[in-house]
Each structure stands twice: as structure tokens, then as C-alpha cells.
Scaffold this active site. Structure first.
Site, PDB file in Angstrom:
ATOM      1  NE  ARG A 173      56.902  60.747  95.898  1.00  0.00           N
ATOM      2  CZ  ARG A 173      55.918  60.482  96.775  1.00  0.00           C
ATOM      3  NH1 ARG A 173      54.707  60.192  96.335  1.00  0.00           N
ATOM      4  NH2 ARG A 173      56.145  60.498  98.072  1.00  0.00           N
ATOM      5  CB  CYS A 222      53.600  58.378  92.114  1.00  0.00           C
ATOM      6  SG  CYS A 222      53.687  59.915  93.005  1.00  0.00           S
ATOM      7  CG  ASP A 226      52.171  66.187 101.738  1.00  0.00           C
ATOM      8  OD1 ASP A 226      52.577  65.421 102.625  1.00  0.00           O
ATOM      9  OD2 ASP A 226      52.598  66.156 100.559  1.00  0.00           O
ATOM     10  NE  ARG A 269      56.982  57.372  95.955  1.00  0.00           N
ATOM     11  CZ  ARG A 269      57.879  56.993  95.038  1.00  0.00           C
ATOM     12  NH1 ARG A 269      57.464  56.442  93.925  1.00  0.00           N
ATOM     13  NH2 ARG A 269      59.152  57.136  95.234  1.00  0.00           N
ATOM     14  NE  ARG A 277      47.754  55.641  98.618  1.00  0.00           N
ATOM     15  CZ  ARG A 277      48.782  56.461  98.354  1.00  0.00           C
ATOM     16  NH1 ARG A 277      48.727  57.254  97.306  1.00  0.00           N
ATOM     17  NH2 ARG A 277      49.823  56.486  99.148  1.00  0.00           N
ATOM     18  CE  LYS A 337      49.365  59.366 103.485  1.00  0.00           C
ATOM     19  NZ  LYS A 337      50.619  59.123 102.758  1.00  0.00           N
ATOM     20  CG  ASN A 338      52.703  61.015 105.251  1.00  0.00           C
ATOM     21  OD1 ASN A 338      52.280  59.966 104.746  1.00  0.00           O
ATOM     22  ND2 ASN A 338      52.670  62.169 104.614  1.00  0.00           N
TER      23      ASN A 338
HETATM   24  C1  EPZ Z   1      57.140  62.130 102.101  1.00  0.00           C
HETATM   25  O1  EPZ Z   1      57.390  61.530 100.831  1.00  0.00           O
HETATM   26  C2  EPZ Z   1      55.625  62.047 102.317  1.00  0.00           C
HETATM   27  N1  EPZ Z   1      55.228  60.658 102.308  1.00  0.00           N
HETATM   28  C3  EPZ Z   1      54.917  62.806 101.194  1.00  0.00           C
HETATM   29  O2  EPZ Z   1      53.519  62.809 101.468  1.00  0.00           O
HETATM   30  C4  EPZ Z   1      55.389  64.251 101.188  1.00  0.00           C
HETATM   31  O3  EPZ Z   1      54.832  64.920 100.089  1.00  0.00           O
HETATM   32  C5  EPZ Z   1      56.928  64.299 101.060  1.00  0.00           C
HETATM   33  O4  EPZ Z   1      57.533  63.515 102.106  1.00  0.00           O
HETATM   34  C6  EPZ Z   1      57.473  65.713 101.171  1.00  0.00           C
HETATM   35  O5  EPZ Z   1      57.066  66.311 102.340  1.00  0.00           O
HETATM   36  C7  EPZ Z   1      55.401  59.919 103.444  1.00  0.00           C
HETATM   37  O6  EPZ Z   1      55.903  60.370 104.464  1.00  0.00           O
HETATM   38  C8  EPZ Z   1      54.934  58.499 103.390  1.00  0.00           C
HETATM   39  P1  EPZ Z   1      60.882  63.095  99.875  1.00  0.00           P
HETATM   40  P2  EPZ Z   1      58.891  61.166 100.377  1.00  0.00           P
HETATM   41  O7  EPZ Z   1      61.771  61.920  99.752  1.00  0.00           O
HETATM   42  O8  EPZ Z   1      59.703  60.824 101.560  1.00  0.00           O
HETATM   43  C9  EPZ Z   1      63.571  63.928  96.041  1.00  0.00           C
HETATM   44  C10 EPZ Z   1      51.224  62.642 101.009  1.00  0.00           C
HETATM   45  O9  EPZ Z   1      50.504  63.387 100.299  1.00  0.00           O
HETATM   46  N2  EPZ Z   1      64.277  62.667  96.360  1.00  0.00           N
HETATM   47  O10 EPZ Z   1      61.070  63.979 101.044  1.00  0.00           O
HETATM   48  O11 EPZ Z   1      58.778  60.205  99.268  1.00  0.00           O
HETATM   49  C11 EPZ Z   1      62.127  63.688  95.590  1.00  0.00           C
HETATM   50  O12 EPZ Z   1      62.039  63.377  94.242  1.00  0.00           O
HETATM   51  C12 EPZ Z   1      52.618  62.238 100.506  1.00  0.00           C
HETATM   52  O13 EPZ Z   1      50.894  62.213 102.118  1.00  0.00           O
HETATM   53  C13 EPZ Z   1      65.368  62.296  95.609  1.00  0.00           C
HETATM   54  O14 EPZ Z   1      65.754  63.000  94.666  1.00  0.00           O
HETATM   55  O15 EPZ Z   1      59.369  62.579  99.809  1.00  0.00           O
HETATM   56  C14 EPZ Z   1      61.460  65.012  95.933  1.00  0.00           C
HETATM   57  O16 EPZ Z   1      61.661  65.916  94.906  1.00  0.00           O
HETATM   58  C15 EPZ Z   1      52.859  62.590  99.093  1.00  0.00           C
HETATM   59  N3  EPZ Z   1      65.994  61.139  95.907  1.00  0.00           N
HETATM   60  C16 EPZ Z   1      62.222  65.433  97.179  1.00  0.00           C
HETATM   61  O17 EPZ Z   1      63.424  64.683  97.239  1.00  0.00           O
HETATM   62  C17 EPZ Z   1      65.600  60.325  96.953  1.00  0.00           C
HETATM   63  O18 EPZ Z   1      66.207  59.279  97.182  1.00  0.00           O
HETATM   64  C18 EPZ Z   1      61.462  65.229  98.486  1.00  0.00           C
HETATM   65  O19 EPZ Z   1      60.961  63.930  98.515  1.00  0.00           O
HETATM   66  C19 EPZ Z   1      64.495  60.732  97.708  1.00  0.00           C
HETATM   67  C20 EPZ Z   1      63.848  61.905  97.402  1.00  0.00           C
END
Ligand code: EPZ
Length: 419
Positions: A123, A118, A306, A94, A398, A22-23
Site C-alpha cells: 500500500r 499492512c 472490501d 493508514r 475498526r 467509515k470510508n
Molecule cells: C481505500 O484505501 C479504502 N480505505 C480501502 O478500504 C479500500 O480497500 C481501498 O480504498 C480500495 O477500494 C479508505 O477509504 C480509508 P487505494 P486506499 O489507494 O485509498 C495502489 C477497508 O476495508 N496505490 O485506492 O488506501 C495500492 O497499493 C479499507 O475499509 C499505489 O500504488 O486504497 C492498491 O493496490 C481497506 N500508490 C491500489 O492502488 C498510491 O499512492 C488501490 O489502493 C496509492 C495506491
């Protein structure tokens, strides 16, 4: 609305094939926006999020043919005529934020609903926005929407405060047509980021360093359509591994992206499971008693957040005490309350869950709260005494393609019924 009904106690035995990731499929679908003509993806998982992304692509003017059964999708982005991602679509997924980069790259404008918080955390997407602003875009946030306009994006140095996965992907997508070279520092190392870079390179983009913390993108004039086979889903594979380990099972996982699962297989090995690579896949044999291990989630190649909920489920029946530390998301222990309804002994203290293994869990009616939390409840139901009923499984759908059918094929007593 559907629910799952599970009678616990069966060992999982047999072989099962992992679906597409998916990701990975989601950012690859976003990449199709960058090229006129027809792009095609194969090994696409049959998931709600893919449907939602297809709808979003149609909304901006793409011709999309999604054949879920055939696990293929084609996208013709020749006639894009709208540049906005409405709240109605973004609120359910998202990852819709991933249209921001390619729309601005190709059309110098986009209007995307700001993804709210969420279940697992606030996030924010501030790093996505900061990167676009550094490339010369003008970004405003009003009425819940991010509006971006740019004469022409300029290549520049972007340092990410945290290695955000979709942030790295969005800025890579934005930089492919930028003037000059862009550098993304402290970039995410996840395999999905690497696959996106490889796909963009196959379309004609000039990208180097993906898979390291410094990615360089030299802007080009044009890209050709994408033709790509989506890689296997490491989180689905990991979830099936934990299911086998928890049920004293013996399962061969075909198409298992073993090389992307080092942190997980190391921990499952410490917990007593035997994991061997075979010709047709990866075999996992569970053994009891399960040993308690400590887990700390981290960006790749660290332990994947995850897989945290699934590991909490297996540690709840392990023979000792384990500490599970969630460093990525501030609210990712929603499954704990439900596991405790089954008799688990877990105390959450800030970012730590202290899990004292119990002899056994008992079946109960449960409620899913987010994607991976719902997977952990399914795993707990597989070993619980009696019947477990899990509602709100739209969360599960999902990210898992009919998980109950795969588990039933391995011998689990699990059914999907109407609520
Ligand atoms: C991706 O989400 C995945 N989703 C998530 O999978 C996964 O949990 C996550 O990466 C971490 O591995 C997809 O790829 C579609 P991040 P993403 O931005 O990109 C902070 C699942 O279960 N942050 O790497 O949204 C954020 O708050 C899902 O399949 C900022 O502060 O995660 C978090 O604490 C859930 N500012 C950290 O970084 C930003 O602009 C990592 O989030 C962006 C992120």
C-alpha cells in the site's frame, strides 16, 4: 481483549439499520482542517478509526467533541498550531495520511508518518506524493516521515497511474486553495470520493467532475466550516446482505445505499438470493443451494475489494466451483487459511482463490487478521456446525459498529466475551 463466540445454524430474520460510512467519515473529518470555525458531522459511525482520527485532530490543535452515542462530532479548526501526524497514530490507521493534503493546502506545510505496509498489501502512497510535487510542493522522506513544504500550491494536471481512493481524496483536499485550476485524471469513482467533493463544494470549494475519471478543482481563497450528514456504509450493508444470503435469511436492510451496490447485488442474485427494494429499505432473501459465481475485484463501479473476503465465505458453501480474483491488493486472502480450518476447500494461486463449495463448515477457534477478513470469519461462523470462536476482533471493531449486536438482533447466536 475481546473475542466473539458464535453458535452456527440460525436463520437471520428481521430488519436492521446500516450505520454511517467509515470510508466517508474519515476524509470528511480531514476536510474540517481546511476551515477556521466549527464544523459538524452527523450519522458518524461509532468506530475505533473515528476515535483515532479525532485524536489526530486534537493533536494538531483542533477542538473536537465526539459524541459516539449521538453519532455526531464537531471539530473547531480555528487554532491549529501543529502540522504533524505522529507514527503512534498513523501506524494504527493508514487513513491518517488524509491530513497531508488539507494541512499543506491551508498551512503550506505538513509532516506525516509514512504509513507502512499492512496485512493486505504494501500500500504505497507514491501517487499522493507525486501529485503534491506536481503542484509545486517540496517533499522529503526521512526517518519514516513525509515532510512537505510549499510556498503556495499551484493548480496543475495530475494523471494518476491507478485510481487510488485516498490519493484522489488527498489531492482534491490539497487543490482547493491552490493557485488556478487542478485536474485529477484517472480519478477514483468511489461514492466516498463523490461525497467528499459535495461536502467541499458546500464549504465553498469549486469542484466539478467528481464521480467521473476527470475531476477539476478551481482554487479559492477560503472555505467555510462543514455541516454534513455522513452517507450509509455500503460495505456494512453488503456484509449484512451476504449474512442473510448465507443463512437462508429474510432481512430488511434500512438506510441501505442500494444504488452503490450494483456489482454485489448482481453477484448475490446470480448466486440465488432474491433482492428487492422496498419502501423502508432493501430486502434480501437467501435460498439454498447457493450457486457458485466467479468474482473479480475492481475499482468502483467494479466489484469492491472490501467485499471479496465476505464473498469467499459464501462461495465456500456454494454448490460448485468459483474463482475469486483479487486485482487491487496483493495479499488479501488471509481469511482463506482460517476458513480452511473450518473445512473449506480453497486453493490460493497468486491473485486467484479457487473455491470448491463444501456441504458444510464446522466451528473452530479462529484468528482475525484484518478488517474484512474478520467479517468473513463471522459469516462463516453463522453457518458452521457447532461453535466458532474468533479472537483479535479489534480488527473488526475498526470498521463495524458492534456487528455482533446487529446480527444477534436478527436471530444469530453470537456473543462478545473477554478472551
Ligand atoms: C481505500 O484505501 C479504502 N480505505 C480501502 O478500504 C479500500 O480497500 C481501498 O480504498 C480500495 O477500494 C479508505 O477509504 C480509508 P487505494 P486506499 O489507494 O485509498 C495502489 C477497508 O476495508 N496505490 O485506492 O488506501 C495500492 O497499493 C479499507 O475499509 C499505489 O500504488 O486504497 C492498491 O493496490 C481497506 N500508490 C491500489 O492502488 C498510491 O499512492 C488501490 O489502493 C496509492 C495506491
Amino acid at each position: 481483549m475481546d473475542k466473539l463466540v458464535i453458535k452456527g445454524g440460525n436463520r437471520l430474520v428481521g430488519s436492521i439499520k446500516v450505520g454511517g460510512a467509515k470510508n466517508s467519515a474519515l476524509p470528511l473529518l480531514a476536510a474540517t482542517i481546511l476551515a477556521g470555525g466549527e464544523s459538524s458531522l452527523t450519522n458518524v459511525p461509532d468506530l475505533k478509526d473515528i476515535e483515532t482520527f479525532a485524536e489526530l485532530l486534537r493533536h494538531i490543535g483542533c477542538k473536537v467533541n465526539y459524541e459516539a452515542q449521538k453519532k455526531s462530532i464537531s471539530v473547531d479548526a480555528s487554532e491549529i498550531d501543529s502540522f504533524d501526524a505522529p507514527y503512534e497514530l498513523v501506524k494504527t490507521m493508514r487513513a491518517a495520511i488524509l491530513v497531508l493534503g488539507p494541512l499543506v493546502a491551508r498551512f503550506n506545510k505538513a509532516r506525516v508518518s509514512l504509513p507502512g505496509g499492512c496485512a493486505i498489501g504494501e500500500r504505497p502512497v507514491d501517487l499522493h506524493i507525486k501529485g503534491l510535487e506536481l503542484m509545486g510542493a517540496d517533499v522529503t522522506i526521512e526517518h519514516g516521515y513525509i515532510t512537505v513544504v510549499a510556498d503556495k500550491l499551484r493548480g496543475t494536471r495530475i494523471y494518476l497511474d491507478t485510481p487510488t481512493v485516498t490519493g484522489t481524496e488527498n489531492l482534491m483536499l490539497a487543490a482547493v486553495f491552490a493557485e488556478g485550476e487542478s485536474t485529477i485524471e484517472n480519478a477514483a469513482l468511489e461514492p466516498e470520493v463523490l461525497e467528499l467533493a459535495e461536502a467541499l463544494s458546500s464549504m465553498g470549494a469549486e469542484i466539478s467532475g467528481a464521480g467521473t475519471d476527470i475531476i477539476k478543482i478551481q482554487g479559492v481563497k477560503e472555505l467555510k466550516p462543514l455541516a454534513h450528514n455522513v452517507m450509509a456504509d455500503r460495505i456494512e450493508a453488503g456484509t449484512l446482505m451476504v449474512a442473510a444470503a448465507m443463512t437462508k435469511g429474510d432481512v430488511l436492510i434500512e438506510d441501505c445505499p442500494f444504488e452503490h451496490l450494483d456489482a454485489l447485488t448482481a453477484k448475490l442474485g446470480e448466486a440465488g438470493a432474491t433482492i428487492t427494494e422496498e419502501e423502508d429499505g432493501v430486502r434480501i432473501k437467501g435460498d439454498w443451494p447457493i450457486r457458485s459465481v466467479d468474482i473479480k475485484t475492481n475499482p468502483y463501479p467494479g466489484f469492491p475489494t472490501d467485499m471479496q473476503a465476505q464473498m469467499t465465505a459464501i462461495m465456500s458453501i456454494a454448490g460448485g466451483l468459483s474463482v475469486i480474483t483479487e486485482t487491487i491488493f496483493e495479499n488479501r486472502f488471509m481469511h482463506v487459511g482460517e476458513l480452511k480450518r473450518m473445512g473449506a476447500d480453497i486453493v490460493v494461486d497468486g491473485r486467484n482463490a479457487i473455491v470448491r463449495g463444501v456441504k458444510g463448515l464446522s466451528g473452530a477457534p479462529l484468528m482475525a487478521t484484518d478488517l474484512r477478513a474478520s467479517a468473513s470469519l463471522v459469516l462463516a461462523g453463522l453457518v458452521a456446525d457447532g461453535t466458532t470462536e474468533i479472537s483479535r476482533i479489534y480488527h473488526l471493531d475498526r470498521g463495524y459498529e458492534r456487528l455482533e449486536e446487529k446480527l444477534a438482533a436478527l436471530g444469530a447466536d453470537i456473543k462478545r466475551t473477554k478472551q
